[in-house]
Write an enzyme that holds these catalytic residues in place. Structure first.
Site, PDB file in Angstrom:
ATOM      1  N   LEU A  59       2.460   0.560  11.667  1.00  0.00           N
ATOM      2  CA  LEU A  59       3.325   0.599  10.478  1.00  0.00           C
ATOM      3  C   LEU A  59       2.561   0.412   9.177  1.00  0.00           C
ATOM      4  O   LEU A  59       2.931   0.978   8.140  1.00  0.00           O
ATOM      5  CB  LEU A  59       4.348  -0.548  10.613  1.00  0.00           C
ATOM      6  N   TYR A  60       1.498  -0.402   9.192  1.00  0.00           N
ATOM      7  CA  TYR A  60       0.908  -0.869   7.936  1.00  0.00           C
ATOM      8  C   TYR A  60       0.344   0.281   7.100  1.00  0.00           C
ATOM      9  O   TYR A  60      -0.425   1.108   7.578  1.00  0.00           O
ATOM     10  CB  TYR A  60      -0.208  -1.885   8.204  1.00  0.00           C
ATOM     11  N   THR A  61       0.729   0.238   5.835  1.00  0.00           N
ATOM     12  CA  THR A  61       0.265   1.181   4.814  1.00  0.00           C
ATOM     13  C   THR A  61       0.210   2.617   5.365  1.00  0.00           C
ATOM     14  O   THR A  61      -0.774   3.339   5.187  1.00  0.00           O
ATOM     15  CB  THR A  61      -1.098   0.758   4.213  1.00  0.00           C
ATOM     16  N   GLY A  63      -0.267   3.839   8.228  1.00  0.00           N
ATOM     17  CA  GLY A  63      -1.355   4.194   9.160  1.00  0.00           C
ATOM     18  C   GLY A  63      -2.737   4.014   8.569  1.00  0.00           C
ATOM     19  O   GLY A  63      -3.736   4.005   9.292  1.00  0.00           O
ATOM     20  N   LYS A  87       0.086  -3.032  16.796  1.00  0.00           N
ATOM     21  CA  LYS A  87       1.474  -3.226  17.210  1.00  0.00           C
ATOM     22  C   LYS A  87       2.234  -1.903  17.133  1.00  0.00           C
ATOM     23  O   LYS A  87       1.854  -1.009  16.366  1.00  0.00           O
ATOM     24  CB  LYS A  87       2.187  -4.223  16.281  1.00  0.00           C
TER      25      LYS A  87
END
Ligand SMILES: NC(=O)c1ccc[n+]([C@@H]2O[C@H](COP(=O)([O-])OP(=O)(O)OC[C@H]3O[C@@H](n4cnc5c(N)ncnc54)[C@H](OP(=O)(O)O)[C@@H]3O)[C@@H](O)[C@H]2O)c1
Length: 378
Positions: A59-61, A63, A87
């Site tokens: 999810l973060y930024t 990918g 995750k």
């Protein structure tokens, strides 16, 4: 304590640093992260300080966090040394119901994407990011086990799930011979202590190390947010995200500011930054395996990496505990010494020899910040 000293995570043989590097700030896509050069500098500083545990998510930024982290690890040929955590679960395509959630189809889609972005052929610790309230826990645990057997993943764990869910998952793993859960990744800080009653004993009893996320409450405990500044807090994440529909950012409350005030006083007595004291406090709570340190600037990270270099004396720790305590809530409010005596008689802890597993004890709740604890809990 040097970052190079490691703990085994939960009941696994995986050895991890007490301070992990969180990489949710790798990338500016969300309006509050670090650019690539800054992210690389922070990764280098963490590794050079001896750290081995890095946390990301698909999810973060969008990918970019995974992609950059993979690049930084490869640039320094560190794949064998690093413990990479990522995750799955948040949706990648809102119009595709099977490109999100906890189910097997999305788990396999997501792990392949993470491996590709990280540029590696295995993930050290793979976590379910958040409970989707839909997928049977059996499907998740069997799916995790398949990934381990396929060599794509070494260890597995859960984040943001109810305790009953984690307990059932671990029991299923034990009964069916699946790869057991080694970690629970949960929000834990001086202002968010809800995990203490269920999750700490759960992790200790069933072999899951707690990885504390947002240990500074998204920056609140760094001291940059204070009521005296009359709501003008500069460009920190909590200011940028004010009003967002995300409970992790709803931190600017009267209760929390009272905790910040006590933290400031304790930090002044110790001659340490507020961030260091807040990180040290959570790192030494029972059941905590690792604290996920986040930063947007190298100087913040440098400050935070010194968080384990000192001891908070018991009297100051007691002050922090009291200022931040949360009423336990039922059924824990029911387990008073008096009730225990009614159950177990005059010798309520039994005749266990020294060193035997002690009974789980609930701390007596101190007066809650901003008002007395409810009378029934006192
Ligand atoms: N499993 C999950 O659901 C979940 C959720 C959240 C996070 N996480 C993980 O946990 C990691 C850490 O979370 P977090 O970033 O929320 O941690 P945090 O420690 O609560 O907040 C970090 C932020 O606080 C500010 N800060 C940090 N150190 C500072 C210092 N010394 N002085 C002044 N300001 C400072 C910076 O923000 P500003 O500069 O913007 O003020 C920094 O980005 C993440 O990177 C991610 O890996 C997991």
């Amino acid at each position: 304590m040097s970052l190079a000293s490691t703990y085994t995570l939960g009941r696994s043989g995986l050895r991890v640093s007490r301070l992990a590097l969180g990489t949710m700030t790798f990338g500016t896509d969300w309006g509050w992260g670090a650019d690539k050069a800054t992210a690389r500098a922070m990764f280098d500083a963490y590794v050079d300080a001896g750290g081995n545990l890095v946390d990301t998510a698909d999810l973060y930024t969008n990918g970019n966090s995974e992609t950059w982290l993979g690049e930084f690890v490869r640039e320094r040929s560190l794949r064998d040394r690093m413990v990479i955590v990522t995750k799955y679960g948040y949706s990648a395509q809102p119009d595709n119901p099977n490109a999100g959630g906890n189910g097997r189809k999305n788990m396999i889609r997501a792990v392949e994407g993470s491996l590709r972005r990280l540029g590696t052929d295995y993930i050290d610790l793979y976590l379910l990011h958040s409970w989707d309230q839909l997928t049977p826990v059996d499907e998740v645990m069997r799916g995790f086990d398949d990934l381990v057997r396929a060599g794509k993943v070494r260890h597995v764990g859960l984040s943001n799930v109810p305790a009953w869910y984690a307990s059932r998952a671990q029991t299923l793993a034990e009964l069916r011979g699946y790869e057991p859960l080694s970690a629970l990744q949960l929000e834990y800080s001086l202002v968010e202590r809800a995990v203490e009653h269920e999750f700490i004993p759960l992790g200790q009893q069933l072999g899951m190390g707690l990885m504390a996320w947002s240990p500074l409450a998204s920056g609140l405990l760094s001291g940059k947010y204070r009521p005296s500044r009359d709501g003008q807090f500069g460009d920190g994440r909590l200011q940028t995200m004010a009003g967002a529909d995300n409970p992790a950012f709803a931190k600017l409350t009267g209760r929390n500011f009272a905790i910040v005030a006590e933290l400031e006083a304790v930090a002044r007595e110790l001659g340490r930054s507020m961030a260091q004291v807040a990180l040290n406090w959570v790192a030494h709570r029972p059941g905590v395996a690792s604290v996920l340190v986040g930063a947007t600037r190298p100087e913040q990270l440098a400050d935070n990496l010194g968080a384990l270099d000192f001891v908070i004396p018991p009297a100051l720790r007691d002050r922090l505990d009291a200022a931040s305590s949360m009423p336990p809530g039922y059924p824990y409010s029911f387990f008073t010494p008096g009730m225990q005596a009614m159950l177990a008689g005059a010798n309520p802890v039994g005749d266990k020899p020294a060193g035997y597993q002690p009974p789980i004890r609930i701390e007596a709740p101190a007066a809650a910040v901003g008002g007395a604890a409810p009378a029934e809990n006192a």
